[in-house]
Design a protein around this motif. Structure first.
Motif, PDB file in Angstrom:
ATOM      1  N   GLY A 360       0.793  -1.216   0.000  1.00  0.00           N
ATOM      2  CA  GLY A 360       0.000   0.000   0.000  1.00  0.00           C
ATOM      3  C   GLY A 360       0.827   1.267   0.000  1.00  0.00           C
ATOM      4  N   LEU A 398     -14.417   4.424  -1.340  1.00  0.00           N
ATOM      5  CA  LEU A 398     -13.082   3.968  -0.960  1.00  0.00           C
ATOM      6  C   LEU A 398     -13.123   3.354   0.428  1.00  0.00           C
ATOM      7  CD1 LEU A 398     -11.034   7.106  -2.112  1.00  0.00           C
ATOM      8  CD2 LEU A 398     -11.189   4.904  -3.301  1.00  0.00           C
ATOM      9  N   GLN A 399     -12.304   2.353   0.656  1.00  0.00           N
ATOM     10  CA  GLN A 399     -12.261   1.746   1.977  1.00  0.00           C
ATOM     11  C   GLN A 399     -11.579   2.672   2.974  1.00  0.00           C
ATOM     12  OE1 GLN A 399      -9.869  -1.638   0.518  1.00  0.00           O
ATOM     13  NE2 GLN A 399      -8.461  -1.220   2.180  1.00  0.00           N
ATOM     14  N   SER A 402      -6.032   1.906   6.382  1.00  0.00           N
ATOM     15  CA  SER A 402      -5.550   0.655   6.961  1.00  0.00           C
ATOM     16  C   SER A 402      -5.033   0.893   8.378  1.00  0.00           C
ATOM     17  CB  SER A 402      -4.422   0.067   6.108  1.00  0.00           C
ATOM     18  OG  SER A 402      -4.788  -0.022   4.764  1.00  0.00           O
ATOM     19  N   HIS A 436      -2.827   3.413   3.628  1.00  0.00           N
ATOM     20  CA  HIS A 436      -4.007   3.021   2.853  1.00  0.00           C
ATOM     21  C   HIS A 436      -3.557   2.134   1.701  1.00  0.00           C
ATOM     22  CE1 HIS A 436      -7.881   3.280   0.764  1.00  0.00           C
ATOM     23  NE2 HIS A 436      -8.367   3.853   1.857  1.00  0.00           N
ATOM     24  N   THR A 437      -4.450   1.286   1.237  1.00  0.00           N
ATOM     25  CA  THR A 437      -4.108   0.406   0.125  1.00  0.00           C
ATOM     26  C   THR A 437      -4.090   1.129  -1.211  1.00  0.00           C
ATOM     27  OG1 THR A 437      -6.433  -0.234  -0.102  1.00  0.00           O
ATOM     28  CG2 THR A 437      -5.027  -1.631   1.302  1.00  0.00           C
ATOM     29  N   GLN A 438      -4.731   2.321  -1.295  1.00  0.00           N
ATOM     30  CA  GLN A 438      -4.828   3.036  -2.561  1.00  0.00           C
ATOM     31  C   GLN A 438      -4.186   4.420  -2.466  1.00  0.00           C
ATOM     32  OE1 GLN A 438      -9.334   2.008  -2.986  1.00  0.00           O
ATOM     33  NE2 GLN A 438      -8.602   2.466  -5.055  1.00  0.00           N
ATOM     34  N   ARG A 439      -3.391   4.772  -3.462  1.00  0.00           N
ATOM     35  CA  ARG A 439      -2.770   6.094  -3.520  1.00  0.00           C
ATOM     36  C   ARG A 439      -3.827   7.193  -3.576  1.00  0.00           C
ATOM     37  NH1 ARG A 439       2.070   8.514  -5.157  1.00  0.00           N
ATOM     38  NH2 ARG A 439       3.030   6.494  -5.598  1.00  0.00           N
ATOM     39  N   LYS A 440      -4.867   6.962  -4.352  1.00  0.00           N
ATOM     40  CA  LYS A 440      -5.914   7.969  -4.546  1.00  0.00           C
ATOM     41  C   LYS A 440      -6.474   8.456  -3.214  1.00  0.00           C
ATOM     42  CE  LYS A 440     -10.497   8.494  -6.709  1.00  0.00           C
ATOM     43  NZ  LYS A 440     -11.548   7.808  -7.514  1.00  0.00           N
ATOM     44  N   ALA A 441      -6.693   7.537  -2.282  1.00  0.00           N
ATOM     45  CA  ALA A 441      -7.249   7.911  -0.982  1.00  0.00           C
ATOM     46  C   ALA A 441      -6.319   8.849  -0.232  1.00  0.00           C
ATOM     47  CB  ALA A 441      -7.521   6.649  -0.162  1.00  0.00           C
TER      48      ALA A 441
END
Length: 651
Positions: A360, A398-399, A402, A436-441
């Motif tokens: 992530g 988005l989740q 983390s 977070h698992t996503q860069r966008k978040a």
């Protein structure tokens, strides 16, 4: 062409800088070269270390090149974090992945004098791309019309064998988790044998990828003394010499407990070990440099990043440091110690391998907060930023984060329940780190930090460094891998020379769980008294890390103080003191922390397992490597003691 021009400009600047920093004439030799023939048997070999990490000071190389009469000069650049950074650099530019400081700062400015003095160089600056590192150095040599034999050791990079590794169902050494599916890098910690062989073949410079830090010192000593690979006591002693100098000035009074007694940090000395044919050695620094060499400074470095001192695992030898003796030799400017007593046992039949894998993304916001109740304002600001981001995430599908980590620096957050700072501090620094698992978040998170300065609590004066940067997380995964499955090769001047065939050496099997040491039990009660002392009054400390595990070494200021420390500083007591570091309090104290005694230097070593929030770049904490833990333990109070400080005399 651009890179060569950059190197030349950098080289001129470093050389010009060096002329002003050195306490002696750069073009001459110091008139009082030291001679220690009465201390060490036979012919001795002198090795200096001019780098403790990637980014160390520019004054180190010239200090040792011109301020000492060395046989070998070594440079240590690698750590688990550094390997992650170099892996990322190589993925962006295929000819990078090595430590450019080695070329631009350490070698290029002084290449003519290195050649003239006959200095032989060993460094792990190759990182994940040692052949490109050597090619860059050859450009420097060619530009100065200098002939040097530049050797490269390869074989530590095992990424091409990832499929074979996956089939073996290997697990992580400490956590037991299965091998990751998305390995980004995979490097074995090679030993000193290939380095010695490259020197045998006539190398002036040896560049390695990943190897154990101490190997860059053991290698030239194997070459110089022709020790056999089953001379385990000699190998252990030489490895200890490498361990002591691998972090540069740390052994010369850098980060010393009694920091207020150390003069001239600006010109701190870098270490020199002079090793005798029996493996024992003396340790000192160049004349007229800052810092201090003493039993205490060297003892602190001995315990640095140590786990079980009776089983210090290296590829060439398993060292026992429990009865090492460190003796001060009087009458030497800057201090000098004689080190003996290391013992060695056969190595294991496996290499330690450190892999990294993508896990992530992370971002860290650091903001200054001032005014009444700054701690509470900083905490509320962080909570509201996270709350806003979670609302945005929910709207966009988005989740959640983390992991979220909030610290308020200046409020002794790192001390947990041991904090002595009142809630009403009037200035503080917010440390808000997220995963977070996503860069966008995290890009949304990065945008939402600055608006706190106008829409949340008063007194947020600045966001340090501007908008937080989103960066990928490469998490560490360490495991053991059979030595016979690894092919080590030696190159010279860009050409393949030979496969390295290690000499026959006995090996042994060791438990992965290590040794559990029973804590000292005193048959007779120790004398008591009315005094209470902070640990700092009775001991020195030094802490470090290995992945997600930290260690804290505690060295008694006087041998007679050690029993009192052993009685008070049990694993249970230290576990309670650092309870806030352990995210999982399940299980026994022994599963979180162990204590090992080191009687030779009147010390103990505490190993705090899984205490660093993931460690390295995976940790969101402000102290991901446990650098401050030893300092924090200095405030531990021991009560009902006799006047132990009287043993120390005037300090």
């Amino acid at each position: 062409m651009a890179s060569r021009v950059f190197v030349r400009l950098q080289s001129r600047d470093v050389l010009k800088l060096s002329r002003h920093l050195l306490p002696f004439r750069i073009c001459g030799s110091h008139p009082k070269w030291r001679s220690y023939s009465q201390i060490l048997p036979g012919q001795s070999v002198k090795v200096g270390c001019a780098s403790g990490f990637w980014g160390d000071t520019a004054i180190a190389a010239p200090q040792l090149i011109y301020g000492a009469k060395l046989d070998y000069l070594v440079f240590d650049y690698l750590s688990e974090i550094t390997m992650s950074l170099l892996t990322a650099a190589k993925s962006k530019q295929s000819d990078m992945g090595y430590a450019p400081d080695f070329i631009q700062v350490a070698m290029a400015p002084f290449i003519k004098d290195i050649k003239k003095r006959g200095l032989r160089i060993i460094s792990n600056a190759g990182g994940v791309n040692p052949l490109s590192c050597a090619a860059a150095l050859r450009e420097v040599c060619d530009s100065e019309d200098i002939k040097m034999n530049i050797a490269v050791i390869t074989g530590d990079d095992l990424l091409k064998q990832v499929n074979d590794v996956e089939k073996m169902r290997l697990t992580e050494m400490s956590s037991g988790q299965p091998f990751p599916k998305n390995a980004h890098s995979m490097n074995a910690y090679l030993g000193a044998g290939p380095i010695a062989r490259a020197l045998d073949l006539g190398a002036d410079v040896v560049i390695t990828g990943r190897c154990v830090d101490s190997a860059i010192v053991l290698g030239p000593l194997l070459h110089a003394f022709h020790w056999k690979m089953d001379d385990f006591d000699k190998l252990a002693s030489a490895s200890l010499a490498g361990h002591l100098v691998e972090c540069g000035p740390q052994v010369c009074g850098g980060i010393f407990t009694d920091w207020d007694k150390i003069d001239n940090w600006a010109d701190i000395g870098f270490p020199i070990v002079e090793v005798g044919s029996d493996g024992n050695f003396i340790l000192y620094k160049p004349l007229k440099t800052g810092g201090l060499i003493s039993k205490a400074t060297v003892s602190e470095q001995l315990v640095y990043e140590l786990e079980d001192p009776s089983h210090y695992f290296l590829p060439d030898v398993v060292c026992d440091f429990t009865n090492v003796k460190i003796s001060e030799v009087k009458g030497h400017d800057g201090g000098l110690v004689y080190v003996s007593g290391a013992r060695g046992n056969p190595p294991a039949g496996k290499f330690k391998v450190s892999a990294t894998y993508a896990d992530g993304f992370r971002a860290t916001a650091v903001a200054v907060v001032a005014g009444p109740r700054s701690k509470a304002k900083a905490e509320k600001t962080a909570e509201q930023i996270i709350k806003r981001c979670r609302k945005i995430f929910n709207q966009l599908g988005l989740q959640d984060f983390s992991k979220v980590h909030i610290e308020v620096l200046g409020s002794e957050h790192m001390y947990g329940a041991n904090s002595r700072v009142h809630e009403d501090v009037r200035e503080a620094v917010l440390w808000l780190a997220v995963h977070h698992t996503q860069r966008k978040a995290l890009e949304f998170f990065a945008r939402e930090v600055a608006p706190a300065g106008t829409g949340m609590g008063p007194g947020l004066t600045t966001v340090v460094g501007g908008r937080p940067r989103v960066s990928p997380v490469l998490k560490l995964f360490s495991f053991l891998y059979p030595k016979q499955n690894i092919k080590v090769q030696i190159y010279m001047n860009g050409e393949f020379v030979e496969d390295y065939i290690p000499p026959q050496q006995p090996t042994a099997e060791y438990s992965n769980k290590g040794r559990v040491q029973e804590e000292t039990v005193f048959k007779e009660p120790l004398p008591t008294g009315p005094h209470t002392f902070r640990l700092e009054e009775l001991a020195y400390t030094r802490s470090g890390d290995k992945g997600n595990t930290a260690n804290i070494g505690v060295i008694a200021r006087h041998p007679d103080i050690l029993p009192y420390l052993q009685q008070a500083l049990t694993a249970k007591a230290v576990d309670a003191y650092f309870a806030h570091l352990f995210e999982n309090r399940l299980g026994s104290v022994e599963s979180r922390i162990q204590r090992f005694d080191i009687p030779g230097i009147h010390a103990m070593n505490f190993v705090l397992y899984n205490s660093l929030g993931g460690g390295g770049v995976a940790s969101l904490r402000s102290d991901p490597q446990g650098k401050a833990l030893g300092q924090m333990l200095l405030d531990f109070e021991i009560k009902n003691l006799p006047n132990l400080v009287a043993l120390l005399g005037h300090r």
